[in-house]
Design a protein around this motif. Structure first.
Motif, PDB file in Angstrom:
ATOM      1  N   LEU A 127      63.867  42.846  39.359  1.00  0.00           N
ATOM      2  CA  LEU A 127      64.976  41.889  39.531  1.00  0.00           C
ATOM      3  C   LEU A 127      66.302  42.412  38.971  1.00  0.00           C
ATOM      4  O   LEU A 127      67.339  41.800  39.174  1.00  0.00           O
ATOM      5  CB  LEU A 127      64.623  40.556  38.879  1.00  0.00           C
ATOM      6  CG  LEU A 127      63.702  39.654  39.713  1.00  0.00           C
ATOM      7  CD1 LEU A 127      63.233  38.468  38.906  1.00  0.00           C
ATOM      8  CD2 LEU A 127      64.393  39.174  40.985  1.00  0.00           C
ATOM      9  N   GLU A 128      66.250  43.554  38.285  1.00  0.00           N
ATOM     10  CA  GLU A 128      67.490  44.123  37.741  1.00  0.00           C
ATOM     11  C   GLU A 128      68.248  44.870  38.837  1.00  0.00           C
ATOM     12  O   GLU A 128      68.344  46.096  38.816  1.00  0.00           O
ATOM     13  CB  GLU A 128      67.172  45.084  36.586  1.00  0.00           C
ATOM     14  CG  GLU A 128      66.804  44.407  35.301  1.00  0.00           C
ATOM     15  CD  GLU A 128      66.764  45.385  34.145  1.00  0.00           C
ATOM     16  OE1 GLU A 128      67.009  44.961  33.015  1.00  0.00           O
ATOM     17  OE2 GLU A 128      66.484  46.577  34.362  1.00  0.00           O
ATOM     18  N   ASN A 129      68.792  44.110  39.746  1.00  0.00           N
ATOM     19  CA  ASN A 129      69.521  44.717  40.863  1.00  0.00           C
ATOM     20  C   ASN A 129      70.688  45.572  40.404  1.00  0.00           C
ATOM     21  O   ASN A 129      70.949  46.644  40.957  1.00  0.00           O
ATOM     22  CB  ASN A 129      70.081  43.600  41.755  1.00  0.00           C
ATOM     23  CG  ASN A 129      69.370  43.570  43.071  1.00  0.00           C
ATOM     24  OD1 ASN A 129      68.844  44.587  43.519  1.00  0.00           O
ATOM     25  ND2 ASN A 129      69.341  42.411  43.700  1.00  0.00           N
ATOM     26  N   ASP A 130      71.402  45.071  39.376  1.00  0.00           N
ATOM     27  CA  ASP A 130      72.573  45.799  38.885  1.00  0.00           C
ATOM     28  C   ASP A 130      72.183  47.164  38.324  1.00  0.00           C
ATOM     29  O   ASP A 130      72.852  48.169  38.574  1.00  0.00           O
ATOM     30  CB  ASP A 130      73.334  44.973  37.835  1.00  0.00           C
ATOM     31  CG  ASP A 130      72.446  44.467  36.700  1.00  0.00           C
ATOM     32  OD1 ASP A 130      71.207  44.523  36.847  1.00  0.00           O
ATOM     33  OD2 ASP A 130      72.987  44.032  35.667  1.00  0.00           O
ATOM     34  N   ILE A 131      71.043  47.204  37.602  1.00  0.00           N
ATOM     35  CA  ILE A 131      70.605  48.484  37.019  1.00  0.00           C
ATOM     36  C   ILE A 131      70.146  49.428  38.138  1.00  0.00           C
ATOM     37  O   ILE A 131      70.442  50.622  38.111  1.00  0.00           O
ATOM     38  CB  ILE A 131      69.455  48.265  35.996  1.00  0.00           C
ATOM     39  CG1 ILE A 131      69.887  47.317  34.880  1.00  0.00           C
ATOM     40  CG2 ILE A 131      68.944  49.599  35.451  1.00  0.00           C
ATOM     41  CD1 ILE A 131      70.710  47.903  33.771  1.00  0.00           C
ATOM     42  N   LYS A 150      60.561  48.144  53.513  1.00  0.00           N
ATOM     43  CA  LYS A 150      59.979  46.838  53.852  1.00  0.00           C
ATOM     44  C   LYS A 150      59.269  46.232  52.637  1.00  0.00           C
ATOM     45  O   LYS A 150      59.464  45.049  52.316  1.00  0.00           O
ATOM     46  CB  LYS A 150      58.995  47.022  55.018  1.00  0.00           C
ATOM     47  CG  LYS A 150      58.647  45.738  55.730  1.00  0.00           C
ATOM     48  CD  LYS A 150      57.836  46.045  56.969  1.00  0.00           C
ATOM     49  CE  LYS A 150      57.603  44.780  57.779  1.00  0.00           C
ATOM     50  NZ  LYS A 150      56.879  45.043  59.021  1.00  0.00           N
ATOM     51  N   CYS A 151      58.454  47.059  51.978  1.00  0.00           N
ATOM     52  CA  CYS A 151      57.740  46.593  50.784  1.00  0.00           C
ATOM     53  C   CYS A 151      58.717  46.142  49.699  1.00  0.00           C
ATOM     54  O   CYS A 151      58.535  45.089  49.083  1.00  0.00           O
ATOM     55  CB  CYS A 151      56.857  47.706  50.232  1.00  0.00           C
ATOM     56  SG  CYS A 151      55.197  47.702  50.918  1.00  0.00           S
ATOM     57  N   ARG A 173      61.086  41.865  46.595  1.00  0.00           N
ATOM     58  CA  ARG A 173      62.355  41.348  46.044  1.00  0.00           C
ATOM     59  C   ARG A 173      62.585  39.897  46.451  1.00  0.00           C
ATOM     60  O   ARG A 173      62.918  39.049  45.621  1.00  0.00           O
ATOM     61  CB  ARG A 173      63.527  42.216  46.526  1.00  0.00           C
ATOM     62  CG  ARG A 173      64.826  42.006  45.764  1.00  0.00           C
ATOM     63  CD  ARG A 173      65.942  42.840  46.356  1.00  0.00           C
ATOM     64  NE  ARG A 173      66.305  42.396  47.693  1.00  0.00           N
ATOM     65  CZ  ARG A 173      67.130  41.377  47.956  1.00  0.00           C
ATOM     66  NH1 ARG A 173      67.692  40.726  46.973  1.00  0.00           N
ATOM     67  NH2 ARG A 173      67.409  41.039  49.197  1.00  0.00           N
ATOM     68  N   LEU A 174      62.359  39.611  47.742  1.00  0.00           N
ATOM     69  CA  LEU A 174      62.576  38.233  48.221  1.00  0.00           C
ATOM     70  C   LEU A 174      61.599  37.257  47.567  1.00  0.00           C
ATOM     71  O   LEU A 174      61.986  36.145  47.198  1.00  0.00           O
ATOM     72  CB  LEU A 174      62.446  38.178  49.750  1.00  0.00           C
ATOM     73  CG  LEU A 174      63.602  38.816  50.530  1.00  0.00           C
ATOM     74  CD1 LEU A 174      63.270  38.913  52.010  1.00  0.00           C
ATOM     75  CD2 LEU A 174      64.905  38.043  50.337  1.00  0.00           C
ATOM     76  N   ARG A 228      49.664  43.626  48.930  1.00  0.00           N
ATOM     77  CA  ARG A 228      49.327  45.062  49.083  1.00  0.00           C
ATOM     78  C   ARG A 228      50.448  45.953  48.536  1.00  0.00           C
ATOM     79  O   ARG A 228      50.199  46.961  47.883  1.00  0.00           O
ATOM     80  CB  ARG A 228      49.045  45.391  50.556  1.00  0.00           C
ATOM     81  CG  ARG A 228      47.669  44.926  51.031  1.00  0.00           C
ATOM     82  CD  ARG A 228      47.246  45.668  52.296  1.00  0.00           C
ATOM     83  NE  ARG A 228      48.152  45.413  53.396  1.00  0.00           N
ATOM     84  CZ  ARG A 228      48.026  44.404  54.256  1.00  0.00           C
ATOM     85  NH1 ARG A 228      47.025  43.533  54.127  1.00  0.00           N
ATOM     86  NH2 ARG A 228      48.886  44.241  55.237  1.00  0.00           N
ATOM     87  N   CYS A 229      51.683  45.534  48.817  1.00  0.00           N
ATOM     88  CA  CYS A 229      52.838  46.315  48.335  1.00  0.00           C
ATOM     89  C   CYS A 229      52.854  46.338  46.804  1.00  0.00           C
ATOM     90  O   CYS A 229      53.080  47.387  46.191  1.00  0.00           O
ATOM     91  CB  CYS A 229      54.150  45.710  48.829  1.00  0.00           C
ATOM     92  SG  CYS A 229      54.392  45.870  50.604  1.00  0.00           S
ATOM     93  N   LYS A 230      52.618  45.187  46.225  1.00  0.00           N
ATOM     94  CA  LYS A 230      52.652  45.094  44.760  1.00  0.00           C
ATOM     95  C   LYS A 230      51.515  45.914  44.147  1.00  0.00           C
ATOM     96  O   LYS A 230      51.716  46.586  43.127  1.00  0.00           O
ATOM     97  CB  LYS A 230      52.545  43.617  44.357  1.00  0.00           C
ATOM     98  CG  LYS A 230      52.799  43.330  42.887  1.00  0.00           C
ATOM     99  CD  LYS A 230      54.228  43.515  42.461  1.00  0.00           C
ATOM    100  CE  LYS A 230      54.465  43.306  40.988  1.00  0.00           C
ATOM    101  NZ  LYS A 230      54.394  41.903  40.572  1.00  0.00           N
ATOM    102  N   GLU A 231      50.349  45.878  44.791  1.00  0.00           N
ATOM    103  CA  GLU A 231      49.222  46.668  44.286  1.00  0.00           C
ATOM    104  C   GLU A 231      49.538  48.157  44.345  1.00  0.00           C
ATOM    105  O   GLU A 231      49.209  48.924  43.441  1.00  0.00           O
ATOM    106  CB  GLU A 231      47.938  46.380  45.083  1.00  0.00           C
ATOM    107  CG  GLU A 231      47.301  45.047  44.770  1.00  0.00           C
ATOM    108  CD  GLU A 231      47.190  44.764  43.282  1.00  0.00           C
ATOM    109  OE1 GLU A 231      46.410  45.425  42.598  1.00  0.00           O
ATOM    110  OE2 GLU A 231      47.909  43.868  42.794  1.00  0.00           O
TER     111      GLU A 231
END
Lengths: 244, 216
Positions: free
Chosen positions: A49-53, B163-164, B169-170, B198-201
């Motif tokens: 979540l640290e987009n800025d970094i 994509k991952c 992020r979203l 799967r992406c997180k894994e």
């Protein structure tokens, strides 16, 4: 039954049902491994979540990857000081070498040393070259400089840009007293600062000019070492003082 | 001496005086206002300022790292992390510049490199030699540790496909899987959820298999 990791992820996503959340919290209290995994994944989320970094890292990487522009001669103050240094050297050089007992040869002998073999990182892709480098270094260390040169040339035949091979080739030439050949290689090495031997190449080039009694060029290089804050700055300053 | 020699000497003295005056000007420039601008520039991630900080300070850092068993790449990495730590401190309001920025960034870089050398525990390095530098006012050990952890996590996050990265992020931004599916043009909410997992894994696998993870 949901997978252990999946439970943690769903808990962090907030997609578990109330009952599942309660059960998860119970597990979390009693299971140390689960707590460890939970903390790790929570920290990973925070880091993402640290987009800025993340943006700052990219910007810095771009700056680092951009070839350094040499702006030294664009600064009028640097030009004036550089010119002043050159004038000082031109005006006083003749008196230095006629009045002082220290000769350029003395300075060379006192400062020249054979550059040691350094360790280097190997990659799978250049195994062959590393074998040749190993052989070159072995011969270099055992003072078989001609043999070392042969192996270094093999490395350079494969990759003309290999700065390490070039540097040690020049060092072999120095040891064999082929000063002109060494000078040409060092001059090539100082053209590009993107290698770890850049500052050392400046130093050995200065020593070559001293050995050749070419005081103007020696002073020019020594001043670059001083102004560039390079690793041999102190030695360069001491030589300049000796020349004074 | 001829009048020509006096003219030359005059120009030499003039050259040095120019340099001296320039240094005085630079020192006077480092007032509070300038420091505030520096902090503001770092916080804004001003590329021109960052470029300037790099070109003015990197050679000193490089020299220190290379002289202490490092490479130019190590020096680049150290410099990058020092700026990021500085940014973190500026963001949290704990960045205090009591000396020149050059001295500050040098001490932070030195701290980072010594910490990294300590981790490497290479046979030919006597880390004890550097112990005198291990504690400095400019940086807290926790700040360094957190930065190292996050660097590792962020580096591996960037290794994932675009994509991952976007799905993760979203989802962290609390966008529902239904909406992520729409945004990312994916077939269903369920598929999106599975894909995110799967992406997180994959990311966790990358992180855990990195030798640096064990050192954290």
């Amino acid at each position: 039954m949901k997978h252990y990791n999946q439970l943690v992820e769903e808990y962090l996503d907030g997609t578990l049902s109330i009952n599942e959340q309660i059960k998860f919290n119970e597990h979390l209290k009693n299971d140390q491994e689960l707590r460890k995994e939970f903390r790790l994944r929570k920290e990973i989320n925070r880091a993402i979540l640290e987009n800025d970094i993340l943006n700052l890292r990219e910007s810095l990487q771009e700056i680092i990857d951009t070839p350094k522009e040499r702006t030294i001669f664009q600064n009028p103050f640097v030009i004036s000081s550089f010119a002043a240094s050159i004038i000082i050297l031109i005006v006083f050089t003749w008196s230095i070498f006629f009045s002082s007992n220290i000769t350029p040869e003395d300075i060379y002998i006192n400062h020249y040393y054979k550059y040691p073999v350094i360790t280097y990182n190997r990659t799978v892709s250049d195994n062959l070259n590393n074998t040749n480098l190993d052989k070159a270094f072995l011969n270099y260390e055992t003072e078989n400089y001609n043999k070392s040169k042969n192996f270094l040339n093999l490395v350079l035949n494969d990759n003309r840009q290999n700065a390490m091979a070039k540097f040690y080739l020049a060092s072999c030439e120095m040891e064999l007293n082929n000063i002109q050949a060494a000078q040409e290689i060092f001059l090539e090495l100082i053209q590009n600062s993107n290698h770890i031997f850049w500052e050392q190449a400046y130093w050995y080039l200065a020593l070559i000019y001293i050995k050749k009694d070419d005081i103007d060029n020696a002073s020019l290089i020594l001043n670059k070492i001083i102004k560039g804050n390079m690793c041999k700055k102190k030695e360069a300053e001491s030589i300049i003082k000796m020349l004074d | 001496m001829s009048s020509h020699s006096y003219t030359i000497i005059f120009f030499i003295i003039f050259g040095f005086e120019c340099l001296y005056i320039k240094q005085l000007i630079e020192i006077s420039k480092l007032n509070t206002l300038q420091r505030k601008r520096l902090v503001k520039g770092i916080l804004k991630q001003d590329k021109i300022l960052l470029q300037k900080l790099y070109s003015e300070n990197f050679s000193t850092i490089k020299r220190f790292v290379i002289e202490n068993n490092g490479s130019e790449e190590d020096a680049q990495d150290v410099f990058q992390e020092a700026i990021i730590i500085t940014y973190r401190k500026a963001k949290s309001g704990t960045f205090q510049l009591t000396s020149s920025f050059k001295s500050y960034i040098y001490s932070v870089c030195r701290f980072i490199w010594i910490k990294q050398l300590s981790k490497k525990q290479e046979e030919n390095i006597n880390v004890g030699l550097y112990n005198e530098y291990e504690s400095i006012e400019d940086i807290e050990i926790d700040e360094y540790v957190v930065n190292e952890q996050y660097k590792l996590y962020q580096t591996h996050y960037k290794r994932l496909s675009h994509k991952c990265q976007e799905i993760i992020r979203l989802s962290l931004k609390k966008v529902s899987f239904k909406n992520i599916a729409k945004i990312m043009n994916m077939e269903s909410e369920k598929y999106t959820k599975q894909k995110k997992y799967r992406c997180k894994e994959q990311l966790v696998k990358y992180i855990k298999s990195d030798p640096k993870f064990a050192e954290l």
